[in-house]
Design a protein around this motif. Structure first.
Motif, PDB file in Angstrom:
ATOM      1  N   TYR A  97      -2.718  -5.980   1.838  1.00  0.00           N
ATOM      2  CA  TYR A  97      -2.222  -7.102   2.636  1.00  0.00           C
ATOM      3  C   TYR A  97      -1.520  -6.639   3.908  1.00  0.00           C
ATOM      4  CZ  TYR A  97      -3.451  -9.557  -1.603  1.00  0.00           C
ATOM      5  OH  TYR A  97      -4.166 -10.052  -2.681  1.00  0.00           O
ATOM      6  N   GLY A  98      -0.912  -5.455   3.875  1.00  0.00           N
ATOM      7  CA  GLY A  98      -0.295  -4.924   5.090  1.00  0.00           C
ATOM      8  C   GLY A  98      -1.330  -4.586   6.146  1.00  0.00           C
ATOM      9  N   SER A  99      -2.460  -4.002   5.714  1.00  0.00           N
ATOM     10  CA  SER A  99      -3.534  -3.671   6.661  1.00  0.00           C
ATOM     11  C   SER A  99      -4.135  -4.936   7.271  1.00  0.00           C
ATOM     12  CB  SER A  99      -4.623  -2.852   5.963  1.00  0.00           C
ATOM     13  OG  SER A  99      -4.141  -1.596   5.554  1.00  0.00           O
ATOM     14  N   LEU A 100      -4.392  -5.937   6.416  1.00  0.00           N
ATOM     15  CA  LEU A 100      -4.959  -7.192   6.918  1.00  0.00           C
ATOM     16  C   LEU A 100      -3.975  -7.911   7.837  1.00  0.00           C
ATOM     17  CD1 LEU A 100      -6.652  -8.497   3.642  1.00  0.00           C
ATOM     18  CD2 LEU A 100      -7.787  -7.461   5.614  1.00  0.00           C
ATOM     19  N   ALA A 101      -2.685  -7.916   7.453  1.00  0.00           N
ATOM     20  CA  ALA A 101      -1.675  -8.568   8.284  1.00  0.00           C
ATOM     21  C   ALA A 101      -1.545  -7.873   9.632  1.00  0.00           C
ATOM     22  CB  ALA A 101      -0.327  -8.570   7.560  1.00  0.00           C
ATOM     23  N   ALA A 102      -1.582  -6.549   9.622  1.00  0.00           N
ATOM     24  CA  ALA A 102      -1.486  -5.809  10.878  1.00  0.00           C
ATOM     25  C   ALA A 102      -2.657  -6.133  11.794  1.00  0.00           C
ATOM     26  CB  ALA A 102      -1.420  -4.309  10.593  1.00  0.00           C
ATOM     27  N   ARG A 103      -3.836  -6.250  11.211  1.00  0.00           N
ATOM     28  CA  ARG A 103      -5.012  -6.623  11.994  1.00  0.00           C
ATOM     29  C   ARG A 103      -4.849  -8.022  12.588  1.00  0.00           C
ATOM     30  NH1 ARG A 103      -9.445  -4.960  14.916  1.00  0.00           N
ATOM     31  NH2 ARG A 103     -11.106  -6.527  14.793  1.00  0.00           N
ATOM     32  N   LEU A 104      -4.397  -8.972  11.766  1.00  0.00           N
ATOM     33  CA  LEU A 104      -4.200 -10.340  12.236  1.00  0.00           C
ATOM     34  C   LEU A 104      -3.124 -10.414  13.313  1.00  0.00           C
ATOM     35  CD1 LEU A 104      -4.370 -12.238   8.830  1.00  0.00           C
ATOM     36  CD2 LEU A 104      -6.083 -12.308  10.658  1.00  0.00           C
ATOM     37  N   ALA A 105      -2.147  -9.495  13.240  1.00  0.00           N
ATOM     38  CA  ALA A 105      -1.048  -9.484  14.215  1.00  0.00           C
ATOM     39  C   ALA A 105      -1.401  -8.699  15.474  1.00  0.00           C
ATOM     40  CB  ALA A 105       0.204  -8.911  13.565  1.00  0.00           C
ATOM     41  N   GLY A 106      -2.588  -8.114  15.495  1.00  0.00           N
ATOM     42  CA  GLY A 106      -3.028  -7.405  16.691  1.00  0.00           C
ATOM     43  C   GLY A 106      -2.542  -5.970  16.804  1.00  0.00           C
ATOM     44  N   VAL A 107      -2.086  -5.374  15.700  1.00  0.00           N
ATOM     45  CA  VAL A 107      -1.644  -3.971  15.734  1.00  0.00           C
ATOM     46  C   VAL A 107      -2.875  -3.067  15.803  1.00  0.00           C
ATOM     47  CG1 VAL A 107      -0.360  -2.163  14.520  1.00  0.00           C
ATOM     48  CG2 VAL A 107       0.412  -4.554  14.395  1.00  0.00           C
ATOM     49  N   GLN A 108      -2.843  -2.086  16.693  1.00  0.00           N
ATOM     50  CA  GLN A 108      -3.990  -1.207  16.875  1.00  0.00           C
ATOM     51  C   GLN A 108      -3.941   0.024  15.973  1.00  0.00           C
ATOM     52  OE1 GLN A 108      -6.662  -2.023  18.932  1.00  0.00           O
ATOM     53  NE2 GLN A 108      -5.512  -3.951  18.968  1.00  0.00           N
ATOM     54  N   ASN A 109      -2.746   0.521  15.729  1.00  0.00           N
ATOM     55  CA  ASN A 109      -2.587   1.769  14.970  1.00  0.00           C
ATOM     56  C   ASN A 109      -2.160   1.445  13.544  1.00  0.00           C
ATOM     57  OD1 ASN A 109      -3.028   3.646  17.255  1.00  0.00           O
ATOM     58  ND2 ASN A 109      -1.149   2.707  18.034  1.00  0.00           N
ATOM     59  N   ILE A 110      -3.139   1.317  12.660  1.00  0.00           N
ATOM     60  CA  ILE A 110      -2.893   0.948  11.263  1.00  0.00           C
ATOM     61  C   ILE A 110      -3.232   2.146  10.380  1.00  0.00           C
ATOM     62  CG2 ILE A 110      -3.419  -0.697   9.429  1.00  0.00           C
ATOM     63  CD1 ILE A 110      -4.502  -2.588  11.625  1.00  0.00           C
ATOM     64  N   ARG A 140     -11.854  -1.892   0.392  1.00  0.00           N
ATOM     65  CA  ARG A 140     -12.886  -1.628   1.390  1.00  0.00           C
ATOM     66  C   ARG A 140     -12.665  -2.492   2.642  1.00  0.00           C
ATOM     67  NH1 ARG A 140     -17.446  -2.721  -1.348  1.00  0.00           N
ATOM     68  NH2 ARG A 140     -17.919  -0.572  -1.892  1.00  0.00           N
ATOM     69  N   THR A 141     -12.368  -3.757   2.420  1.00  0.00           N
ATOM     70  CA  THR A 141     -12.150  -4.670   3.545  1.00  0.00           C
ATOM     71  C   THR A 141     -10.912  -4.280   4.343  1.00  0.00           C
ATOM     72  OG1 THR A 141     -13.186  -6.482   2.325  1.00  0.00           O
ATOM     73  CG2 THR A 141     -11.758  -7.080   4.178  1.00  0.00           C
ATOM     74  N   ALA A 142      -9.808  -4.019   3.635  1.00  0.00           N
ATOM     75  CA  ALA A 142      -8.545  -3.719   4.318  1.00  0.00           C
ATOM     76  C   ALA A 142      -8.597  -2.385   5.061  1.00  0.00           C
ATOM     77  CB  ALA A 142      -7.406  -3.719   3.307  1.00  0.00           C
ATOM     78  N   LEU A 143      -9.151  -1.349   4.429  1.00  0.00           N
ATOM     79  CA  LEU A 143      -9.150  -0.018   5.039  1.00  0.00           C
ATOM     80  C   LEU A 143     -10.123   0.094   6.202  1.00  0.00           C
ATOM     81  CD1 LEU A 143      -8.801   2.232   1.861  1.00  0.00           C
ATOM     82  CD2 LEU A 143      -7.025   1.519   3.463  1.00  0.00           C
ATOM     83  N   TYR A 144     -11.050  -0.836   6.298  1.00  0.00           N
ATOM     84  CA  TYR A 144     -11.967  -0.847   7.439  1.00  0.00           C
ATOM     85  C   TYR A 144     -11.186  -0.918   8.754  1.00  0.00           C
ATOM     86  CZ  TYR A 144     -15.585  -2.437  10.674  1.00  0.00           C
ATOM     87  OH  TYR A 144     -16.434  -2.560  11.749  1.00  0.00           O
ATOM     88  N   PHE A 145     -10.036  -1.591   8.732  1.00  0.00           N
ATOM     89  CA  PHE A 145      -9.249  -1.781   9.946  1.00  0.00           C
ATOM     90  C   PHE A 145      -8.259  -0.646  10.192  1.00  0.00           C
ATOM     91  CE2 PHE A 145     -10.253  -6.130   8.400  1.00  0.00           C
ATOM     92  CZ  PHE A 145     -11.119  -6.487   9.419  1.00  0.00           C
ATOM     93  N   LYS A 170     -14.309   7.706   9.059  1.00  0.00           N
ATOM     94  CA  LYS A 170     -12.884   7.359   9.027  1.00  0.00           C
ATOM     95  C   LYS A 170     -12.042   8.623   8.858  1.00  0.00           C
ATOM     96  CE  LYS A 170     -11.540   3.604   8.608  1.00  0.00           C
ATOM     97  NZ  LYS A 170     -11.201   2.620   9.657  1.00  0.00           N
ATOM     98  N   ASP A 171     -10.982   8.749   9.652  1.00  0.00           N
ATOM     99  CA  ASP A 171     -10.093   9.904   9.545  1.00  0.00           C
ATOM    100  C   ASP A 171      -9.299   9.831   8.238  1.00  0.00           C
ATOM    101  OD1 ASP A 171     -10.856  11.035  11.917  1.00  0.00           O
ATOM    102  OD2 ASP A 171      -9.208  10.183  13.084  1.00  0.00           O
ATOM    103  N   THR A 172      -9.285  10.947   7.505  1.00  0.00           N
ATOM    104  CA  THR A 172      -8.506  11.031   6.268  1.00  0.00           C
ATOM    105  C   THR A 172      -7.789  12.370   6.222  1.00  0.00           C
ATOM    106  OG1 THR A 172     -10.309  12.011   4.964  1.00  0.00           O
ATOM    107  CG2 THR A 172     -10.177   9.598   5.020  1.00  0.00           C
ATOM    108  N   VAL A 173      -6.764  12.433   5.389  1.00  0.00           N
ATOM    109  CA  VAL A 173      -6.042  13.690   5.181  1.00  0.00           C
ATOM    110  C   VAL A 173      -5.438  13.667   3.784  1.00  0.00           C
ATOM    111  CG1 VAL A 173      -3.789  12.898   6.041  1.00  0.00           C
ATOM    112  CG2 VAL A 173      -4.410  15.320   6.249  1.00  0.00           C
ATOM    113  N   VAL A 174      -5.316  14.846   3.161  1.00  0.00           N
ATOM    114  CA  VAL A 174      -4.608  15.002   1.895  1.00  0.00           C
ATOM    115  C   VAL A 174      -3.234  15.574   2.211  1.00  0.00           C
ATOM    116  CG1 VAL A 174      -4.552  16.183  -0.334  1.00  0.00           C
ATOM    117  CG2 VAL A 174      -6.716  15.305   0.558  1.00  0.00           C
ATOM    118  N   THR A 175      -2.184  14.872   1.792  1.00  0.00           N
ATOM    119  CA  THR A 175      -0.819  15.226   2.202  1.00  0.00           C
ATOM    120  C   THR A 175      -0.058  16.068   1.183  1.00  0.00           C
ATOM    121  OG1 THR A 175       0.136  13.225   1.227  1.00  0.00           O
ATOM    122  CG2 THR A 175      -0.663  13.087   3.513  1.00  0.00           C
ATOM    123  N   ASN A 176      -0.647  16.360   0.006  1.00  0.00           N
ATOM    124  CA  ASN A 176       0.077  17.025  -1.078  1.00  0.00           C
ATOM    125  C   ASN A 176       1.251  16.165  -1.549  1.00  0.00           C
ATOM    126  OD1 ASN A 176      -1.630  19.273  -1.013  1.00  0.00           O
ATOM    127  ND2 ASN A 176      -0.412  20.254   0.573  1.00  0.00           N
TER     128      ASN A 176
END
Length: 369
Positions: A97-110, A140-145, A170-176
């Protein structure tokens, strides 16, 4: 930059993400934490770090569509008002829901942090198949953004890629994991008199606490002086261990004191730390035990297996295998010297791989902060 960090449990912003939030603040960014107001002291503790707290209604458990929609709309409104440059979410509902909300709010860096796959991914067929499919599609839907997705272990990243949850490229990283604050969880001397085997966990089946208790009861009959402690809260839900079963374990000599405010005293009093979990992101309790210089017995399961160098700082056993777990614990009873040498190796390994400052550097570099 203005950064919003969204979590599903208020105290986790302080207890689990505090060092990361401080690192962001010290790097010159404006930071706010968004989560349910689960504890009244969270806003004050965050304010002491110079971080604003914003309360939002998110229910960690359950899939009530109306309540979840309300969470999505509340998050969207908050992000529209505060206009962050960057949004970082962690745990399942905040990620979705945070990813979807950020998209709806126009945030570019999610960005999202997958801190473990949880109950929905514990069984992908049978009765839980529908839940698995639903959560998979929502991810899948949320992480697309998302601009990038962080994982705490390589197994979770591989699973998301194999299931097609993460789009190609999609950029990913393992943070330990989230790291461990080695200035807070400091090394302490071992108890040389009585072997004490400790497990700190919510009382859930998939944490392996039943296997711990069964192995402990068997060993307690053979070695009455050995002590076994299972520390953690009852956690209501479909995976919960009943109070009646915990009472039976206590009658058999397993100490189950419930939750504690500060686990450092428990870690200082134990000889070996045991976590037979079926799957984790990266288990914080294991990292904390390593930082205090304790040998580890855990499972050869995602998130857990990376914390143990077999035969160096502990042992790995198959999930759900009480007999192998019992054998691994018994080695420390028969050879008390192992706890000291393996505990020293744990401390070195924690400093090399899991120090919170190194993990936070990885996170912030990945996010361009």
């Amino acid at each position: 930059m203005k950064i919003a960090v969204i979590g599903g449990y208020g105290p986790s912003l302080v207890n689990f993400r505090g060092p990361m939030l401080r690192a962001m603040k010290e790097a010159g960014h404006e930071v706010c934490g968004i989560a349910p107001l689960d504890s009244p002291d969270v806003p004050e503790k965050l304010a002491a770090m110079g971080i604003e707290f914003i309360a939002v209604p998110i229910r960690r458990k359950g899939m009530n569509p109306l309540r979840d929609m309300a969470s999505l709309m509340a998050l969207t409104g908050i992000l529209r008002r505060h206009k962050p440059d960057v949004v970082l979410s962690y745990t399942i509902k905040p990620v979705i829901y945070g990813s979807l909300a950020a998209r709806l709010a126009g945030v570019q860096n999610i960005f999202s942090m997958i801190t473990g796959l949880g109950y929905a991914f514990g069984q992908t067929s049978g009765k839980r198949a529908l839940l698995f499919k639903l959560v998979k599609n929502m991810y899948r839907t949320a992480l697309y953004f998302n601009k990038g997705v962080m994982f705490q272990n390589p197994d979770d990243r591989n699973m998301f890629m194999e299931l097609g949850i993460i789009p190609g490229g999609k950029d990913t990283v393992v943070t330990n994991g989230s790291g461990v604050d080695m200035d807070y969880f400091t090394s302490s001397p071992l108890n040389d008199v009585t072997p004490v085997f400790l497990c700190i966990s919510r009382l859930l089946r998939e944490k392996g606490v039943r296997e711990f208790a069964e192995a402990a009861m068997s060993l307690k009959r053979k070695y009455p002086d050995a002590e076994f402690r299972l520390v953690g809260p009852h956690d209501p839900g479909p995976d919960s261990i009943s109070a009646e079963e915990v009472a039976r374990w206590q009658d058999a000599g397993i100490e189950c004191p419930g939750p504690v405010e500060d686990v450092r005293e428990e870690l200082a009093g134990c000889t070996v730390y045991v976590l037979p979990s079926y799957r984790e992101g990266t288990p914080r309790s294991v990292l904390e035990a390593m930082s205090t210089g304790r040998a580890i017995v855990t499972t050869d399961a995602p998130g857990c297996r990376e914390t143990v160098m077999e035969g160096s700082n502990g042992y790995k056993v198959p999930t759900r295998d009480v007999a192998e777990l019992e054998k691994a614990i018994e080695r420390f009873i028969l050879r008390p010297d192992l706890a000291r040498t393996m505990g020293e190796a744990s401390l070195e390994y924690a400093a090399e791989k899991y120090d919170v400052n190194k993990v936070n550097t990885t996170i912030m570099n990945f996010m361009g902060l």
